[in-house]
Motif scaffolding. Sequence first.
Motif, PDB file in Angstrom:
ATOM      1  N   SER A  41      11.523   4.295  42.722  1.00 53.88           N
ATOM      2  CA  SER A  41      11.191   3.432  41.577  1.00 53.88           C
ATOM      3  C   SER A  41      10.269   2.266  41.947  1.00 53.88           C
ATOM      4  O   SER A  41       9.724   1.615  41.067  1.00 53.88           O
ATOM      5  N   ASN A  42      10.085   2.027  43.237  1.00 57.05           N
ATOM      6  CA  ASN A  42       9.273   0.895  43.644  1.00 57.05           C
ATOM      7  C   ASN A  42       7.804   1.098  43.229  1.00 57.05           C
ATOM      8  O   ASN A  42       7.181   2.089  43.594  1.00 57.05           O
ATOM      9  N   VAL A  43       7.248   0.168  42.468  1.00 59.69           N
ATOM     10  CA  VAL A  43       5.841   0.266  42.079  1.00 59.69           C
ATOM     11  C   VAL A  43       5.021  -0.508  43.112  1.00 59.69           C
ATOM     12  O   VAL A  43       5.130  -1.725  43.223  1.00 59.69           O
ATOM     13  N   LEU A  44       4.240   0.226  43.885  1.00 58.33           N
ATOM     14  CA  LEU A  44       3.465  -0.397  44.971  1.00 58.33           C
ATOM     15  C   LEU A  44       2.037  -0.602  44.509  1.00 58.33           C
ATOM     16  O   LEU A  44       1.552   0.115  43.631  1.00 58.33           O
ATOM     17  N   ASN A  45       1.348  -1.573  45.081  1.00 56.43           N
ATOM     18  CA  ASN A  45      -0.084  -1.668  44.803  1.00 56.43           C
ATOM     19  C   ASN A  45      -0.847  -1.758  46.118  1.00 56.43           C
ATOM     20  O   ASN A  45      -0.261  -2.004  47.171  1.00 56.43           O
ATOM     21  N   ALA A  46      -2.133  -1.495  46.041  1.00 56.03           N
ATOM     22  CA  ALA A  46      -2.951  -1.419  47.262  1.00 56.03           C
ATOM     23  C   ALA A  46      -3.917  -2.592  47.328  1.00 56.03           C
ATOM     24  O   ALA A  46      -4.992  -2.481  47.918  1.00 56.03           O
ATOM     25  N   ASP A  47      -3.538  -3.721  46.724  1.00 56.10           N
ATOM     26  CA  ASP A  47      -4.428  -4.884  46.701  1.00 56.10           C
ATOM     27  C   ASP A  47      -4.806  -5.287  48.124  1.00 56.10           C
ATOM     28  O   ASP A  47      -3.944  -5.411  48.993  1.00 56.10           O
ATOM     29  N   GLY A  48      -6.095  -5.455  48.328  1.00 49.88           N
ATOM     30  CA  GLY A  48      -6.557  -5.917  49.634  1.00 49.88           C
ATOM     31  C   GLY A  48      -6.794  -4.805  50.642  1.00 49.88           C
ATOM     32  O   GLY A  48      -7.278  -5.058  51.734  1.00 49.88           O
ATOM     33  N   PHE A  49      -6.450  -3.571  50.274  1.00 45.15           N
ATOM     34  CA  PHE A  49      -6.699  -2.451  51.194  1.00 45.15           C
ATOM     35  C   PHE A  49      -7.932  -1.673  50.757  1.00 45.15           C
ATOM     36  O   PHE A  49      -8.186  -1.535  49.564  1.00 45.15           O
ATOM     37  N   THR A  50      -8.644  -1.122  51.744  1.00 39.39           N
ATOM     38  CA  THR A  50      -9.701  -0.169  51.429  1.00 39.39           C
ATOM     39  C   THR A  50      -9.119   1.210  51.674  1.00 39.39           C
ATOM     40  O   THR A  50      -8.709   1.519  52.793  1.00 39.39           O
ATOM     41  N   LEU A  51      -9.075   2.006  50.630  1.00 39.56           N
ATOM     42  CA  LEU A  51      -8.477   3.338  50.752  1.00 39.56           C
ATOM     43  C   LEU A  51      -9.564   4.409  50.649  1.00 39.56           C
ATOM     44  O   LEU A  51     -10.445   4.290  49.816  1.00 39.56           O
ATOM     45  N   PRO A  52      -9.445   5.461  51.441  1.00 39.70           N
ATOM     46  CA  PRO A  52      -8.481   5.613  52.529  1.00 39.70           C
ATOM     47  C   PRO A  52      -9.003   4.935  53.777  1.00 39.70           C
ATOM     48  O   PRO A  52     -10.220   4.710  53.902  1.00 39.70           O
ATOM     49  N   ASP A  97      -1.541   9.516  49.494  1.00 35.41           N
ATOM     50  CA  ASP A  97      -1.780   8.749  48.273  1.00 35.41           C
ATOM     51  C   ASP A  97      -0.846   9.195  47.149  1.00 35.41           C
ATOM     52  O   ASP A  97      -0.329   8.372  46.394  1.00 35.41           O
ATOM     53  N   ALA A  98      -0.627  10.515  47.069  1.00 32.70           N
ATOM     54  CA  ALA A  98       0.278  11.046  46.026  1.00 32.70           C
ATOM     55  C   ALA A  98       1.697  10.504  46.216  1.00 32.70           C
ATOM     56  O   ALA A  98       2.447  10.361  45.264  1.00 32.70           O
ATOM     57  N   ILE A  99       2.038  10.195  47.459  1.00 33.01           N
ATOM     58  CA  ILE A  99       3.395   9.703  47.750  1.00 33.01           C
ATOM     59  C   ILE A  99       3.567   8.234  47.345  1.00 33.01           C
ATOM     60  O   ILE A  99       4.519   7.875  46.657  1.00 33.01           O
ATOM     61  N   TRP A 100       2.639   7.390  47.796  1.00 30.32           N
ATOM     62  CA  TRP A 100       2.887   5.958  47.542  1.00 30.32           C
ATOM     63  C   TRP A 100       2.557   5.550  46.116  1.00 30.32           C
ATOM     64  O   TRP A 100       3.198   4.684  45.531  1.00 30.32           O
ATOM     65  N   ARG A 101       1.527   6.212  45.524  1.00 32.38           N
ATOM     66  CA  ARG A 101       0.960   5.678  44.291  1.00 32.38           C
ATOM     67  C   ARG A 101       1.830   5.901  43.056  1.00 32.38           C
ATOM     68  O   ARG A 101       1.913   5.046  42.175  1.00 32.38           O
TER      69      ARG A 101
END
Length: 265
Positions: A41-52, A97-101
């Motif tokens: 249920s944790n909603v994560l964000n990728a702020d500040g990261f360059t993906l991948p 990406d499919a896992i964390w997003r």
Amino acid sequence: MSELRQTAQEILVITDPETKLIRIKQLFDSYHQQNISLDVSNVLNADGFTLPGRPQKPELVPPLTVPKRRMDTIEGRLSLLHSLAHIEFNAMNLALDAIWRFADMPAQYYVDWLKVAKEEAYHFSLITEHLQSVGVAYGDFPAHNSLWEMVERTSDAVIARMALVPRTMEARGLDAVPAIRDRFQQIKDHQVVEILEIILRDEVGHVLIGNQWFNFLCAKESLSPIKVYKELARAYRAPVLRGPFNLEARKEAGFTAEELSLLGT
Ligand SMILES: [Fe+2]
Ligand SMILES: [Fe+2]
């Protein structure tokens, strides 16, 4: 105790391919040894990261500027294998990406994509080790990034991601790999043939996972998979599929008879 989805994101950010491979394998093992938790249920964000996270090379170029890969020259064959290595590199990233997003999917969804990540890491290592044995490193040729671009484009909806990444982009691999394998068979490069057989076998499983979760999401919202796929393909500008299609592999990968009959239309 660390958490699976959070750790998947950490690994996605890693730029060094070797470290990324090791960490994916560790993540797979620790999840299956129950040394890591899963918080769906944790909603994560990728702020500040360059993906991948990726190394400085390969240089990324638009698909049309990639020189045509000729199978009748050594250089052409190496360049083709290098492009497959890059696809596998992005494939590990897309599985992470499919896992964390995407939060709030059933636990099995994350377990499935963890397995995909581990298999993509294996494919990447098979190809890059082969390339190394003939003096080519990952990054020696330019590469195009259409696979990752589709991942980015579908970051807002898991149903679009499942429809257009595994069951469109990865499914194209099912169509393309047999012809490439046959060309290497003709020149009796058995090592490459063996690698491509492994990839083809595993990729059927990845497309199947995409199909299962796409159909799960359609069923949950009482949507028609065929109709929704058409709408998503248009909305997210999916590439138009061109034959010849590997119907046998696609059937094994979970496409229905009706979906197969609509291919290329
Ligand atoms: Fe792969
Ligand atoms: Fe795959």
